[in-house]
Design a protein around this motif. Structure first.
Motif, PDB file in Angstrom:
ATOM      1  N   THR A  48       0.935  -1.159  -0.150  1.00  0.00           N
ATOM      2  CA  THR A  48      -0.028   0.146  -0.106  1.00  0.00           C
ATOM      3  C   THR A  48       0.752   1.354  -0.073  1.00  0.00           C
ATOM      4  O   THR A  48       0.461   2.391  -0.924  1.00  0.00           O
ATOM      5  N   ILE A  49       1.949   1.438   0.960  1.00  0.00           N
ATOM      6  CA  ILE A  49       2.771   2.364   1.090  1.00  0.00           C
ATOM      7  C   ILE A  49       3.508   2.802  -0.169  1.00  0.00           C
ATOM      8  O   ILE A  49       3.717   3.861  -0.832  1.00  0.00           O
ATOM      9  N   PHE A  50       4.076   1.640  -0.804  1.00  0.00           N
ATOM     10  CA  PHE A  50       4.957   1.824  -2.134  1.00  0.00           C
ATOM     11  C   PHE A  50       4.015   1.835  -3.259  1.00  0.00           C
ATOM     12  O   PHE A  50       4.621   2.141  -4.527  1.00  0.00           O
ATOM     13  N   GLN A  51       2.565   1.535  -3.241  1.00  0.00           N
ATOM     14  CA  GLN A  51       1.736   1.749  -4.370  1.00  0.00           C
ATOM     15  C   GLN A  51       2.404   0.621  -5.419  1.00  0.00           C
ATOM     16  O   GLN A  51       2.442   1.014  -6.404  1.00  0.00           O
ATOM     17  N   ASN A 152      10.317   7.323 -17.594  1.00  0.00           N
ATOM     18  CA  ASN A 152      10.119   6.851 -19.158  1.00  0.00           C
ATOM     19  C   ASN A 152      11.200   6.707 -20.036  1.00  0.00           C
ATOM     20  O   ASN A 152      11.149   5.852 -20.784  1.00  0.00           O
ATOM     21  N   ILE A 153      12.139   7.527 -19.839  1.00  0.00           N
ATOM     22  CA  ILE A 153      13.256   7.481 -20.566  1.00  0.00           C
ATOM     23  C   ILE A 153      13.967   6.170 -20.644  1.00  0.00           C
ATOM     24  O   ILE A 153      14.526   5.488 -21.485  1.00  0.00           O
ATOM     25  N   CYS A 154      14.025   5.730 -19.241  1.00  0.00           N
ATOM     26  CA  CYS A 154      14.748   4.315 -18.843  1.00  0.00           C
ATOM     27  C   CYS A 154      14.062   3.268 -19.539  1.00  0.00           C
ATOM     28  O   CYS A 154      14.329   2.214 -20.103  1.00  0.00           O
ATOM     29  N   LYS A 155      12.585   3.333 -19.294  1.00  0.00           N
ATOM     30  CA  LYS A 155      11.835   2.269 -20.208  1.00  0.00           C
ATOM     31  C   LYS A 155      12.165   2.191 -21.595  1.00  0.00           C
ATOM     32  O   LYS A 155      12.096   1.263 -22.448  1.00  0.00           O
ATOM     33  N   LYS A 156      12.031   3.371 -22.098  1.00  0.00           N
ATOM     34  CA  LYS A 156      12.455   3.712 -23.553  1.00  0.00           C
ATOM     35  C   LYS A 156      13.957   2.868 -24.128  1.00  0.00           C
ATOM     36  O   LYS A 156      13.612   2.062 -25.090  1.00  0.00           O
ATOM     37  N   TYR A 157      14.871   2.804 -23.205  1.00  0.00           N
ATOM     38  CA  TYR A 157      15.944   2.221 -23.518  1.00  0.00           C
ATOM     39  C   TYR A 157      16.009   1.050 -22.748  1.00  0.00           C
ATOM     40  O   TYR A 157      17.354   0.264 -22.847  1.00  0.00           O
ATOM     41  N   GLU A 158      15.086   0.594 -22.039  1.00  0.00           N
ATOM     42  CA  GLU A 158      15.109  -0.696 -21.453  1.00  0.00           C
ATOM     43  C   GLU A 158      16.261  -0.812 -20.329  1.00  0.00           C
ATOM     44  O   GLU A 158      16.724  -1.968 -20.227  1.00  0.00           O
ATOM     45  N   VAL A 159      16.357   0.232 -19.782  1.00  0.00           N
ATOM     46  CA  VAL A 159      17.297   0.311 -18.651  1.00  0.00           C
ATOM     47  C   VAL A 159      16.622  -0.061 -17.195  1.00  0.00           C
ATOM     48  O   VAL A 159      15.412   0.417 -16.815  1.00  0.00           O
ATOM     49  N   LEU A 160      17.160  -0.970 -16.569  1.00  0.00           N
ATOM     50  CA  LEU A 160      16.623  -1.255 -15.198  1.00  0.00           C
ATOM     51  C   LEU A 160      16.847   0.193 -14.206  1.00  0.00           C
ATOM     52  O   LEU A 160      17.623   0.908 -14.453  1.00  0.00           O
ATOM     53  N   THR A 161      15.664   0.206 -13.409  1.00  0.00           N
ATOM     54  CA  THR A 161      15.795   1.476 -12.460  1.00  0.00           C
ATOM     55  C   THR A 161      15.753   1.173 -11.189  1.00  0.00           C
ATOM     56  O   THR A 161      15.182   0.401 -10.765  1.00  0.00           O
ATOM     57  N   LEU A 162      16.608   2.148 -10.368  1.00  0.00           N
ATOM     58  CA  LEU A 162      16.681   1.894  -8.838  1.00  0.00           C
ATOM     59  C   LEU A 162      16.334   3.399  -8.228  1.00  0.00           C
ATOM     60  O   LEU A 162      17.132   4.307  -8.768  1.00  0.00           O
ATOM     61  N   VAL A 163      15.595   3.529  -7.435  1.00  0.00           N
ATOM     62  CA  VAL A 163      15.317   4.712  -6.770  1.00  0.00           C
ATOM     63  C   VAL A 163      15.441   4.553  -5.261  1.00  0.00           C
ATOM     64  O   VAL A 163      14.620   4.007  -4.646  1.00  0.00           O
ATOM     65  N   ASP A 164      16.300   5.592  -4.719  1.00  0.00           N
ATOM     66  CA  ASP A 164      16.366   5.803  -3.243  1.00  0.00           C
ATOM     67  C   ASP A 164      15.076   6.498  -2.766  1.00  0.00           C
ATOM     68  O   ASP A 164      15.130   7.711  -3.142  1.00  0.00           O
ATOM     69  N   ASN A 173       4.766  11.438  -2.452  1.00  0.00           N
ATOM     70  CA  ASN A 173       4.086  10.606  -3.418  1.00  0.00           C
ATOM     71  C   ASN A 173       5.115   9.674  -4.063  1.00  0.00           C
ATOM     72  O   ASN A 173       5.827  10.258  -4.932  1.00  0.00           O
ATOM     73  N   VAL A 174       5.127   8.470  -3.867  1.00  0.00           N
ATOM     74  CA  VAL A 174       6.100   7.695  -4.878  1.00  0.00           C
ATOM     75  C   VAL A 174       5.257   6.205  -5.302  1.00  0.00           C
ATOM     76  O   VAL A 174       5.387   5.242  -4.692  1.00  0.00           O
ATOM     77  N   PRO A 175       4.623   6.665  -6.331  1.00  0.00           N
ATOM     78  CA  PRO A 175       3.669   5.339  -6.916  1.00  0.00           C
ATOM     79  C   PRO A 175       4.560   4.533  -7.821  1.00  0.00           C
ATOM     80  O   PRO A 175       4.783   4.553  -9.060  1.00  0.00           O
ATOM     81  N   VAL A 176       5.126   3.645  -7.135  1.00  0.00           N
ATOM     82  CA  VAL A 176       6.058   2.784  -7.758  1.00  0.00           C
ATOM     83  C   VAL A 176       5.702   2.204  -8.986  1.00  0.00           C
ATOM     84  O   VAL A 176       6.479   2.116 -10.143  1.00  0.00           O
ATOM     85  N   ASP A 177       4.526   1.526  -9.102  1.00  0.00           N
ATOM     86  CA  ASP A 177       4.163   0.681 -10.195  1.00  0.00           C
ATOM     87  C   ASP A 177       3.734   1.723 -11.370  1.00  0.00           C
ATOM     88  O   ASP A 177       4.056   1.409 -12.658  1.00  0.00           O
ATOM     89  N   SER A 178       3.101   2.795 -11.097  1.00  0.00           N
ATOM     90  CA  SER A 178       2.925   3.774 -12.270  1.00  0.00           C
ATOM     91  C   SER A 178       4.167   4.402 -12.804  1.00  0.00           C
ATOM     92  O   SER A 178       4.127   4.726 -13.826  1.00  0.00           O
ATOM     93  N   LEU A 179       5.102   4.535 -12.014  1.00  0.00           N
ATOM     94  CA  LEU A 179       6.199   5.214 -12.689  1.00  0.00           C
ATOM     95  C   LEU A 179       7.245   3.925 -13.132  1.00  0.00           C
ATOM     96  O   LEU A 179       8.015   4.367 -13.671  1.00  0.00           O
TER      97      LEU A 179
END
Length: 376
Positions: A48-51, A152-164, A173-179
């Motif tokens: 729920t908190i990470f969405q 979105n840029i990372c998705k375009k180039y199929e780059v794995l993403t990591l966010v602190d 707001n950190v909507p993990v799935d929608s981002l």
């Protein structure tokens, strides 16, 4: 025993008494059926908190354990890693990635500014990284990094993403799935309003496939083994049972308040503090369009030594703040408005104390409390 100070630093934050009370529950074994039931509750709360619908767990360690686990479990030596650096903690990601043998490139922004998505895209096109990593709320500068365009840029180039999200989860707001964030971690002691010592972490199915494909190179923070404990009840190590009780209650309070309400409270309190500080003559480190609502950093006037300011606030007013680190050491003060610390009375008391100090140095401009009061 030292007198209790009001925590207005960028972590740890004030903790609700109900969270402390939860820690007083009798200890049980980490393989007790009731504790396994708690793990299930915590997973649901974290989703729920990470969405997110991704796997969620708590690591036994502070936010930096989440940082290290997020790198060493998904990367191999010589993997290309692009790190977005907007302050000290982005640079810590770089350091860890280099220590585990990755080929690291940095894309950065000037002091007080966020990363430019165009710079990130140029760097990705020229470097072809396996993973892009950045800090969402950089506590060393007070900058809040906008994520949508970069993800979105990372998705375009199929780059794995990591966010602190150590300083933002539970307050911004950190909507993990929608981002579309693949790997995300946080820390218990900031906007989540719990004691230090636990690092929430979540990772996507794509990241999970990478995790399974790599040869393990660590043990304590091996997410394969930790996942087996959380999902299959296979013993790995003894987690901090009392801290897990605290998180269970702290997460309950977040969900009861409601994420939207909680984000708005932090936004309103942070803005009131910032407007009050500006009215008094302080200059914010972060640009206004990327100002973090939960951490505010200000440049100090030449007349006030940073260590002296912190000493006066702590010893005379009972307020704990933080000073500058890395390249900003000696230049700034940092204030946190997180979780239980994000309350109107705390902001007004801090501004009143700062006004008192400015008057001593004969550099008082106008009342910040009047500006903040009108917004609270």
């Amino acid at each position: 025993m030292n007198k209790k100070a009001i925590l207005m630093c960028p972590g740890p934050s004030e903790v609700n008494p109900e969270v402390f009370l939860a820690m007083a529950k009798p200890l049980v074994s980490h393989v007790d059926p009731t504790f396994f039931a708690l793990l299930d509750q915590l997973q649901g709360q974290l989703k729920t908190i990470f969405q997110t619908e991704n796997i969620c767990m708590l690591l036994s360690g502070t936010g930096t354990s989440g940082m290290e686990a997020s790198l060493i479990n998904f990367l191999e030596p010589d993997d290309r890693v692009l790190v977005g650096v907007i302050g000290h903690f982005g640079d810590r990601i770089r350091m860890i990635a280099e220590r585990i043998g990755c080929n690291v490139k940095v894309v950065s922004a000037p002091e007080g500014k966020a990363l430019d998505p165009d710079d990130v895209e140029i760097a990705i096109k020229g470097f072809s990284p396996k993973l892009f990593a950045c800090v969402h709320a950089e506590t060393s500068t007070g900058v809040l990094q906008p994520l949508e365009d970069i993800m979105n840029i990372c998705k375009k180039y199929e780059v794995l993403t990591l966010v602190d999200t150590v300083a933002s989860l539970g307050g911004v707001n950190v909507p993990v799935d929608s981002l579309g964030i693949d790997i995300v971690y946080s820390g218990s002691q900031k906007c989540l309003g719990c004691p230090p010592g636990v690092a929430p972490i979540s990772f996507s199915p794509r990241a999970e496939r990478i995790l399974e494909s790599l040869t393990p190179r660590n043990y304590y923070l091996d997410l394969r083994l930790i996942r087996k404990y959380w999902l299959e009840r296979v013993y790995h190590h003894t987690p901090p049972v009392s801290l897990f009780y605290a998180c269970n209650k702290g997460f309950d309070l977040i969900i009861e308040e409601g994420l939207i309400n909680r984000f708005e409270r932090h936004r309103k309190i942070g803005l009131a503090l910032q407007k009050g500080l500006e009215a008094m003559g302080f200059k914010l480190v972060a640009d206004k369009n990327v100002q973090n609502p939960v951490v505010t950093a200000v440049y100090l006037p030449a007349e006030i030594e940073d260590i002296k300011l912190r000493k006066i606030l702590l010893e005379e007013f009972g307020i704990e703040i933080a000073l500058g680190i890395a390249q900003l050491k000696g230049k700034i003060a940092r204030f946190g408005t997180m979780a239980e610390s994000a309350r109107p009375q705390n902001v007004l008391y801090l501004l009143s104390a700062l006004e008192n100090i400015l008057k001593r140095y004969k550099i008082f401009k106008e009342s910040g409390t009047d500006v903040a009061s009108s917004m609270l």
